[in-house]
Scaffold this motif. Structure first.
Motif, PDB file in Angstrom:
ATOM      1  N   VAL A 250       0.860  -1.182   0.000  1.00  0.00           N
ATOM      2  CA  VAL A 250       0.000   0.000   0.000  1.00  0.00           C
ATOM      3  C   VAL A 250       0.896   1.231   0.000  1.00  0.00           C
ATOM      4  O   VAL A 250       1.786   1.362   0.857  1.00  0.00           O
ATOM      5  CB  VAL A 250      -0.932   0.012   1.230  1.00  0.00           C
ATOM      6  CG1 VAL A 250      -1.904   1.186   1.138  1.00  0.00           C
ATOM      7  CG2 VAL A 250      -1.698  -1.304   1.332  1.00  0.00           C
TER       8      VAL A 250
ATOM      9  N   ARG B 163      -3.806  -0.369   5.300  1.00  0.00           N
ATOM     10  CA  ARG B 163      -2.829  -1.401   5.690  1.00  0.00           C
ATOM     11  C   ARG B 163      -3.175  -1.993   7.050  1.00  0.00           C
ATOM     12  O   ARG B 163      -3.119  -3.211   7.259  1.00  0.00           O
ATOM     13  CB  ARG B 163      -1.432  -0.777   5.705  1.00  0.00           C
ATOM     14  CG  ARG B 163      -0.318  -1.759   6.052  1.00  0.00           C
ATOM     15  CD  ARG B 163       0.139  -1.579   7.485  1.00  0.00           C
ATOM     16  NE  ARG B 163       1.265  -2.449   7.824  1.00  0.00           N
ATOM     17  CZ  ARG B 163       1.787  -2.523   9.037  1.00  0.00           C
ATOM     18  NH1 ARG B 163       1.303  -1.775  10.017  1.00  0.00           N
ATOM     19  NH2 ARG B 163       2.793  -3.331   9.268  1.00  0.00           N
TER      20      ARG B 163
ATOM     21  N   VAL C 244       1.178  -7.704   4.234  1.00  0.00           N
ATOM     22  CA  VAL C 244       0.684  -6.391   3.810  1.00  0.00           C
ATOM     23  C   VAL C 244       1.708  -5.359   4.243  1.00  0.00           C
ATOM     24  O   VAL C 244       2.037  -5.253   5.431  1.00  0.00           O
ATOM     25  CB  VAL C 244      -0.689  -6.065   4.422  1.00  0.00           C
ATOM     26  CG1 VAL C 244      -1.186  -4.707   3.912  1.00  0.00           C
ATOM     27  CG2 VAL C 244      -1.698  -7.160   4.105  1.00  0.00           C
TER      28      VAL C 244
ATOM     29  N   LEU D  83       3.291  -1.243   4.086  1.00  0.00           N
ATOM     30  CA  LEU D  83       3.069   0.177   3.810  1.00  0.00           C
ATOM     31  C   LEU D  83       4.386   0.745   3.297  1.00  0.00           C
ATOM     32  O   LEU D  83       5.412   0.688   3.978  1.00  0.00           O
ATOM     33  CB  LEU D  83       2.639   0.917   5.072  1.00  0.00           C
ATOM     34  CG  LEU D  83       2.374   2.419   4.901  1.00  0.00           C
ATOM     35  CD1 LEU D  83       1.152   2.661   4.027  1.00  0.00           C
ATOM     36  CD2 LEU D  83       2.188   3.090   6.261  1.00  0.00           C
TER      37      LEU D  83
END
Length: 282
Positions: free
Chosen positions: A131, A145, A155, A157
């Motif tokens: 992200v 996130r 995941v 950031l």
């Protein structure tokens, strides 16, 4: 790009009384001015079209139309453009919530299309989700996130504070997904970043403001959201609402897996004592 308010202040002392009346109206109604034509503006200011034309020529514009287009470009780029506090349509507070309600209809419209279903499936199947959000987009990216990592692993950031992107992007493949937040006033290298991702065949979900002009870059998926408000500052209620919707869609798409991960995280909270989970009130 010139700012019409600055130009007015520079010339104000040399304006006639009727021109000053028009100039004052412009400053008080910047956010509405882009919707007027010269006839409507002259009527609002109780003056002639000739006065309107003379004023804008004095301010350095060829016509009122040129100034109006400049205001539209500024507003679309995310420059804060203060509007009036009160209008016949109600108070600023009333108008604000009416505008927010209209914007939320946009999420409802998106929910009826196949697009969100495609995005949800990709979020579930991607090996990694990165992200990315710059400037005003960063809080929205951070929140997405935070929600996604409670439902699925891997995941990220990006970029991390103080770091650059190249080393983070090096490992991404066509099995991953980049969620790119790109709302108003994007950094200069944004288009190059998006093109680089697409050239590397990395799927990209692009979230941006309505009428952004970014559709020509052909991201894999694109969600355009209205951010405009009744006054100076953009509203990010809709992007945050969309983050909540996307996260919930993903959770229900893989409900058993999502529940198991949430439970695992809650057990770790208890083991580490990071959060106060005692709900008893003394």
């Amino acid at each position: 790009m010139r700012r019409i308010t600055e130009v007015i202040r520079q010339h104000y002392e040399h304006l006639s009384p009727s021109e000053r009346r028009v100039a004052g109206f412009i400053i008080d109604h910047l956010d509405d001015l882009a919707t007027y034509n010269s006839v409507e503006l002259s009527r609002q200011c109780d003056t002639s079209k000739a006065t309107i034309s003379r004023l804008f020529r004095r301010l350095g514009y060829s016509s009122f139309k040129e100034a109006r287009e400049e205001l539209r470009r500024l507003r679309q780029s995310g420059v804060p453009m203060p509007g009036p506090g009160l209008q016949a349509g109600g108070s600023l507070i009333e108008r604000h919530f009416a505008s927010e309600s209209q914007h939320l209809q946009r999420v409802m419209q998106l929910a009826q299309t196949p697009l969100l279903a495609q995005v949800t499936e990709r979020l579930a199947d991607a090996q990694r989700v990165a992200v990315i959000g710059f400037r005003n987009s960063y809080p929205v990216a951070l929140h997405l996130r935070q929600q996604l990592m409670q439902i699925r692993p891997a995941v990220q950031l990006l970029p991390q504070p103080g770091q650059t992107l190249a080393e983070e992007l090096a490992d991404l493949t066509d099995r991953d997904l980049v969620v790119l937040m790109a709302f108003h006033r994007r950094p200069a290298g944004f288009k190059t970043l998006l093109k680089t991702l697409l050239d590397r065949n990395i799927p990209v979900l692009l979230l941006c403001e309505q009428d952004s002009g970014l559709v020509t870059l052909k991201p894999t998926w694109m969600l355009e959201l209205p951010l405009n408000s009744v006054s100076a500052f953009d509203s990010y209620a809709l992007p945050m609402s969309l983050v909540s919707l996307i996260s919930n869609l993903l959770l229900h798409y893989q409900l058993d897996h999502g529940r198991a991960r949430i439970e695992q995280i809650n057990q770790l909270y208890e083991q580490t004592g990071e959060l106060d989970l005692n709900l008893n009130v003394l």
